[in-house]
Each structure stands twice: as structure tokens, then as C-alpha cells.
Design an enzyme around this catalytic site. Structure first.
Site: not given
Ligand SMILES: Cc1cc2nc3c(=O)[nH]c(=O)nc-3n(C[C@H](O)[C@H](O)[C@H](O)COP(=O)(O)OP(=O)(O)OC[C@H]3O[C@@H](n4cnc5c(N)ncnc54)[C@H](O)[C@@H]3O)c2cc1C
Lengths: 373, 326
Positions: A126-127, A129, A161, A244, A357
Site C-alpha cells: 500500500q502506498g 502515506s 509495508s 480493513e 489518537e
Molecule cells: C508498521 C507500520 C506499517 C505501515 N504500513 C503502511 C503501509 O503499508 N502503507 C502506508 O501507506 N502507510 C503505512 N504506515 C503508515 C501509517 O499509516 C502512518 O504512520 C500513520 O497514519 C501516522 O502517520 P505519521 O507516521 O505521519 O504520524 P503523524 O501523523 O505525524 O502523527 C504523529 C503524532 O501526532 C499525532 N497526531 C497527528 N494528527 C493528530 C490529530 N489531528 N489529533 C491528535 N493527534 C494527532 C499522532 O497520533 C501521532 O501520535 C505504516 C506505519 C507503521 C508504523
């Protein structure tokens, strides 16, 4: 409210149990890389040969077309037989990409891709993020520009992933120039071998690489690979997220039910009263998670977001169970082992697929009806 | 034969009728006057003999419908006598005391809930001439007590009396199925407390304004509310699982009920606590309703104890032991 199985359901259970006992691989799946992908492909192939491919998929697309109680029975037998975790390189294909194609894909897309998914010939990633678009997914910037009958894609995805050995990617990109937020996006099938794609695996905190950055440098994707209408990708992506949260989670949630049993067995000789009390609490919570799993597939939801409560409960319970495992292990917790590894992996549960969150915001707004921020 | 967790038509009708009756006769506001609940409207509804057969004077439903109705009683913070009455009638029936069971379910013989304390039996919500259903250590006993002495109860709003001695035992059981049915209903009341606290808090959060907006728009408030919703949802899912297992006498019934009974007290208390917190100052006052949820949670939690969960086989036991130990 009734949970009465038919004699045919029980015959199904017996058959599933027998097949799993004879076919589940004895060895633990490799943790990463090509070996992990090959293991996954072989396991899918074996499931298909046994007649168990696409348990939750409709029959017309090569699945088993099973009613909910059989799907529940299958996954219970599956985890109790210690079959390979469903969260592997096949997860996106079976639970996101395939169901999305079934719901929104063209006949050609379905005919080409669905059989490959079930046979293990095509693994998907999945692409969605991006470095600057995580929780706020709709702010994504990777761009697709229409050029004749192709899209030319430039940009970067992250955390994708199993993308290091995937064959296809469900790719969400901005195709309408100047569009903002969830408007103007498209959901496209990206061939991971297309020229211009670079995958850079990222090591996670458990010491293995199963997610990666993906860079797109003038990658040409035929317009025939757009799923659903061009610029309507957000709606298509939301279909994916909807899937999902139902059957996809079932295997994972039941698996946790087996892990707590294993942990109790591991702890028995060493458990003092405090630890025993904690394990009993976790066992009760795992029972409730199973009850929630049943409920999500056997009851009309009050709101479409009901599943988000189960998802979050699962994530936090998994973390509690693996944290308890570290205490059960004692000094050996500092060695790399199955439990300590999974303990570290569990940190992702409250991040991947929407952070805790964000889930809480969704529950408060869409389940409880509290005002938006 | 069905594999379905939607309410059946009958179940929906009972739940709707019970909810309407409770809204009419037992609004939360009644708790501001220190009056004992009069159970007559519930008796007329048949609430205390839902799962008794029609020959036994009941409604011929199962423990599943009983569980649904008792959850609603919990939401309305009904006196523990409502719970003790249903359980005592079932205990009496199970030991062949049919006439006593009928007298109890028709409120001819009032029953209070009691628990063994250091100084004698603590009787909750005492009323005159009541028998006391003592929730003992894996034992339920319906006893006559001598004179009871009213005591200042928790926060001066839980009515408690102390029974010096016990007289004759009217009915008693340690039958695991009976105990499980009682554990289920105690848990249902606790679930009701958790749901009621959630609903009260959410309604307040949507209405109360600070900084120019409803407090429910603030994430810190939302997250408390979401946690209340998750806890209630998880407990009610387990309630369904346990009730159905018990009704069908499934092999995992004892396990499911023990899990439910173990989960219920902390869930009820956590929701009750969050409900007070989200109300701010008014939540700490005795003039609002929030505090009653805490007190009910404590009283209900004391009624018996969960069977030891680690001693029961789990329906999710793996088919063979784990290969590696660590
Ligand atoms: C093991 C793993 C596998 C993954 N696999 C995939 C994949 O296959 N494909 C893909 O596309 N993505 C994947 N992801 C990405 C995942 O979907 C994102 O990490 C997730 O959506 C959070 O985005 P971010 O990492 O940019 O964190 P951020 O959005 O930057 O968040 C950082 C912190 O801020 C908090 N925060 C942000 N906005 C708010 C808000 N409005 N209110 C309150 N708190 C907030 C969050 O809860 C978090 O604690 C994967 C992530 C992990 C860890």
C-alpha cells in the site's frame, strides 16, 4: 441473538481443522526480505491447492463465498492450528487491494489481478502515506500527470509495508492539478517493476525491515490502471479502509487470543499472584476482543465507525499482552526471541493504519456524535 | 438455527418496552430524593421472572433476554434489590421452592442483596421484612435475618444496614450454573452503569460550553469519551457472548461468564470516574447525578466474585503447545 451452528458448519470446521493440521508449515516464517515473501507465496499456493483460497472473497472471483460464521470458524481453526500470521506480505493483497478491485475495479482489472492474488503470484503493498502526509493523508502530494493514455508519476511514499518484494502497489496520488485535500486524488495500480521506481527498505525498531520508502521518478502508469474514475481516488481509498476494519482484522484478533494462552502456559511455573492476576485480566480482555470480533461481523453496525472501537481495543490489548510477556520472561526479555521481538513489533499497533489518537477522534465524532474540532 | 448477534424481533420488543417503562418510572433524577425504588412497575412488567417457564409463572424467555433487561436496569441505577429479586427467585426455583419463588418474583416477599462483612451481613437498600440474598464465596444463600441496624452508607447515599445474626436459610445453592447466572446479571448491572455513565457524560459534553464551544469539541474530552465508549462496547459484546453461552449450556459458558464478571467492575468504575471528571465541579457535587454511578459501581462489584478464570479452559486454546518457550 443466537450462535447456533448447523451440522454443515461443523463439517466445515472438521474439514478445516484436518486440512490445517496436515498442511500448516512446521517452521516459523522468516521475518523479512525475499525469504519472507517466498514463504508467503508458497503458503498462499498451498491454501489454494487445498481449496481454501480467498476465504472472505465472493465465489465469482475465486473466493470461497462463505457466510460470516464459516469465516469465523475458519480463522479460529487457523490460529489454533498456528498457521502463519495473516499479517504478512499477502495482507494488503487479500484484504485491501483485492476487495477494492472487487468493489471498484474494471472487469479487465479484476480478471487480470484477482486470480494472481489468490494464487500467491502477486503480492501487493500500500502506498498511501508520505513524509508530509501521515494522519492527514488527504494532504498527500505525489503527483500523476496525464500524458496521452498514461499517468506520469513523481514523488515519494513512505512506510509502505512489504513493498521491497511486492509485485503491485495500491497507490494514492494527486492527479488533478491544483486540487487540495481529498479532491482530485486517484487510486492506481502501480507495477512495482516499472522503470523509475526505487525502493529503500527502512529498518524498524525491532531490528527488521518490512516497510520501505518508495520513490517515483517519471514512472509511467497506463490510465487503464486507474481504479474507479480518475480524480475519485479518495472514495476508492475509503472503500479499502472499510474492508480493513472487518474481516481483515479477524485473523489478527483471534491470533492474539492464542498468544495470551501461550503466555499463560509459559508463565504458569513462574507466576506469582500479581502476575497471575494480570494474566487473568488479559485473558478476560482477549475473550472480550473475540466477542467484539463476532459482533462486528454478526450484527448490523449502529454506525459505520463501530469497527474503530474494536480496532483500537485490539491495538492496546496487544501492547498490554506483549508488555506482560516481557515481565514473564524476566532477564531473558533482553534476548532477541519470539516474544521480545513481537513485543517491539507491537509498538506499531497504535500507529499503523491510523494512530490511536486519530481513532479516538473518530470514535468521539462518528460513534458518539461529539462536535468536530 | 441462526448465527446472528442482532436482537431478534422479540428481544427488540422487550428492550424497547423495558426502556420506555424505565424512562417513565425510574428517571435518574429520582435519585436526588432519598427514596427507595418501588419495584412494583417492574414486577408488573414481569422483570423478575423473565426466564422462568410459563408453568412456573414466568415469561418463558431465556437468560439472554433477562441479561438485556437487567442491563437496562443497571443503566437506570435501579436498586440492587431488583437484581437480588431476580436471582433469589431463580435460586428458590432451582431448589424446588416454587411457592417461595413466586412470592419473591411478585414482591410478596421482598429480597435485599447482602454481603458477608466483618461485623455481620451488610444489607444493601434495606426494606422492612425482607429476606437477604447473601452473595458469598461461590455460594448464594437466601436467609432471614434478625433485626437490622441502618448504617451511614458510602457518601451518605448508599443505604446500608447491618444484620446482627442470621435466622433460617430459605434457599441456598453452590450450583455453578446458578452462580454463573447470578454473575451474569451482576455484570449486566455493571455494564448498565458503564453505559449510563457514558451517555450522561457525552450528553453533558455536547451541551456544556467553555472557550466559546462545547467542551466535547476538545480532544482531551473526546478521548475520555471515546475510551468510555470502547469499554462499554467491549463489555457488552462479552455480555452477549456469556449470555448466549449460558442459555445454550455451551462448554465455554463458565469461561465466558468468568471473563465477563472479571471485566465488569473496572469498566463500570472507570466510566463512572470519567463521567464525574467530564462534569467538572458539578460532577463533584451531590446535586448532579454523576456520583451515583460511582457508588452503584462499588456496591455491585461487591456482589460475589468471579470464578477463577485461569482455572477454566479457554475456547481459543491452541491445538498443540508452542514450539519455542521464549
Ligand atoms: C508498521 C507500520 C506499517 C505501515 N504500513 C503502511 C503501509 O503499508 N502503507 C502506508 O501507506 N502507510 C503505512 N504506515 C503508515 C501509517 O499509516 C502512518 O504512520 C500513520 O497514519 C501516522 O502517520 P505519521 O507516521 O505521519 O504520524 P503523524 O501523523 O505525524 O502523527 C504523529 C503524532 O501526532 C499525532 N497526531 C497527528 N494528527 C493528530 C490529530 N489531528 N489529533 C491528535 N493527534 C494527532 C499522532 O497520533 C501521532 O501520535 C505504516 C506505519 C507503521 C508504523
Amino acid at each position: 441473538m443466537q450462535l447456533t451452528t448447523t451440522p454443515e458448519d461443523e463439517t466445515f470446521r472438521t474439514a478445516a481443522r484436518a486440512w490445517l493440521a496436515a498442511n500448516v508449515p512446521g517452521e516459523r516464517p522468516p521475518r523479512e526480505g525475499k525469504a519472507a515473501a517466498d514463504f508467503t507465496r508458497a503458503w498462499l499456493r498451498r491454501c489454494q491447492q487445498g481449496g481454501w483460497a480467498g476465504i472472505a472473497w465472493p465465489r465469482q472471483y475465486g473466493g470461497q463465498g462463505l457466510p460470516p460464521q464459516r469465516i469465523l470458524i475458519w480463522y479460529e481453526e487457523y490460529v489454533r492450528a498456528r498457521a502463519p500470521s495473516v499479517l504478512d506480505g499477502s495482507f494488503v493483497a487479500l484484504n485491501h487491494a483485492g476487495p477494492t478491485l472487487i468493489a471498484c475495479g474494471s472487469e479487465d482489472q479484476k480478471a487480470f489481478h484477482l486470480p494472481k492474488i489468490l494464487s500467491g503470484d502477486a503480492l501487493w503493498c500500500q502506498g498511501f502515506s508520505e513524509p508530509d502526509a501521515g494522519s492527514d493523508l488527504a494532504s498527500l502530494r505525489t503527483q500523476g500527470v496525464v500524458d496521452g493514455d498514461h499517468l506520469v508519476v513523481n514523488g515519494q511514499k513512505i512506510w509502505s509495508s512489504y513493498s521491497d518484494h511486492a509485485d503491485y502497489q495500491e497507490l494514492l496520488i494527486r492527479t488533478e492539478p491544483g486540487s487540495r485535500h481529498h479532491k482530485g486524488l486517484s487510486w492506481v495500480i502501480c507495477d512495482m517493476r516499472a522503470p523509475g521506481i526505487t525502493v529503500r527498505p527502512i529498518r524498524n525498531l525491532a531490528g527488521v525491515s518490512h516497510f520501505a520508502e518508495v520513490f517515483y521518478d517519471d514512472v509511467r502508469i497506463p490510465l487503464s490502471s486507474v481504479v474507479g474514475p480518475l480524480h475519485d481516488g479518495w472514495r476508492v481509498a475509503m472503500t479499502t479502509l472499510g474492508f480493513e476494519r472487518k474481516t481483515a482484522a479477524m485473523g489478527l484478533q483471534f491470533e492474539l487470543g492464542v498468544r495470551i494462552e501461550d503466555l499463560i502456559a509459559l508463565a504458569r511455573p513462574r507466576a506469582g499472584t500479581a502476575l497471575a492476576e494480570r494474566l487473568a485480566d488479559l485473558r478476560a480482555e482477549a475473550a472480550a476482543l473475540r466477542a467484539m470480533t463476532y459482533r462486528t461481523v454478526l450484527r448490523e453496525p449502529v454506525t459505520p465507525s463501530d469497527g474503530s472501537m474494536m480496532r483500537l481495543y485490539f491495538a492496546e490489548l496487544a501492547q498490554r499482552i506483549f508488555a506482560a510477556a516481557m515481565d514473564v520472561l524476566g532477564p531473558e526479555a533482553l534476548l532477541d526471541g519470539a516474544w521480545s521481538h513481537d513485543y517491539l513489533e507491537a509498538y506499531s499497533e497504535t500507529i499503523a493504519g491510523g494512530t490511536a489518537e486519530i481513532q479516538r477522534n473518530i470514535i468521539a465524532e462518528r460513534v458518539l456524535g461529539l462536535p468536530r474540532e | 438455527m441462526a448465527f446472528d448477534l442482532n436482537l431478534s424481533q422479540d428481544q427488540r420488543l422487550i428492550v424497547e418496552a423495558a426502556a420506555a417503562l424505565l424512562a417513565e418510572s425510574f428517571p435518574l433524577g429520582r435519585l436526588r430524593e432519598a427514596r427507595q425504588d418501588d419495584l412494583a412497575p417492574l414486577c408488573a412488567f414481569g422483570a423478575f421472572s423473565l426466564s422462568a417457564s410459563e408453568e412456573e409463572g414466568g415469561s418463558g424467555f431465556t437468560i439472554v433476554e433477562e441479561a438485556l433487561v437487567h442491563t437496562l436496569l443497571g443503566r437506570h441505577l435501579l436498586t440492587t434489590r431488583s437484581l437480588a429479586t431476580t436471582v433469589a427467585a431463580a435460586v428458590a426455583r432451582s431448589v424446588g421452592e416454587g411457592a417461595l419463588a413466586t412470592a419473591i418474583a411478585s414482591l410478596g416477599r421482598p429480597v435485599c442483596a447482602g454481603l458477608p462483612g466483618a461485623q455481620g451481613i451488610l444489607v444493601l437498600d434495606p426494606v422492612p421484612n425482607a429476606a437477604v440474598l447473601v452473595f458469598g464465596d461461590r455460594q448464594l444463600s437466601l436467609v432471614e435475618t434478625g433485626a437490622v441496624r441502618e448504617q451511614p452508607g458510602l457518601g451518605h447515599s448508599v443505604a446500608v444496614a447491618l444484620a446482627g445474626g442470621t435466622g433460617s436459610t430459605l434457599a441456598s445453592t453452590d450450583d455453578p450454573a446458578r452462580l454463573a447466572a447470578a454473575d451474569l446479571l451482576v455484570s449486566c448491572h455493571l455494564l448498565g452503569v458503564a453505559e449510563g455513565a457514558r451517555d450522561l457524560a457525552v450528553a453533558y459534553a455536547a451541551m456544556r460550553r467553555q472557550f466559546g464551544k462545547p467542551i466535547g469539541a476538545f480532544q482531551a474530552v473526546k478521548h475520555h469519551a471515546a475510551d468510555m465508549a470502547i469499554r462499554a462496547e467491549m463489555l457488552s459484546a462479552q455480555r452477549d457472548m456469556a449470555a448466549i453461552a449460558l442459555a445454550d449450556r455451551r462448554p465455554d459458558a463458565a469461561f465466558q461468564v468468568a471473563a465477563l464478571r472479571r471485566l465488569a467492575p473496572p469498566v463500570a468504575l472507570a466510566n463512572a470516574r470519567a463521567c464525574i471528571q467530564l462534569h467538572g465541579g458539578i460532577g463533584f457535587s451531590a446535586e448532579a447525578d454523576a456520583h451515583h454511578f460511582v457508588k452503584h459501581a462499588h456496591a455491585l462489584s461487591r456482589l460475589g466474585e468471579a470464578a477463577s478464570l485461569l482455572d477454566l479452559p479457554s475456547p481459543m486454546a491452541p491445538r498443540q503447545p508452542a514450539a519455542e518457550r521464549t
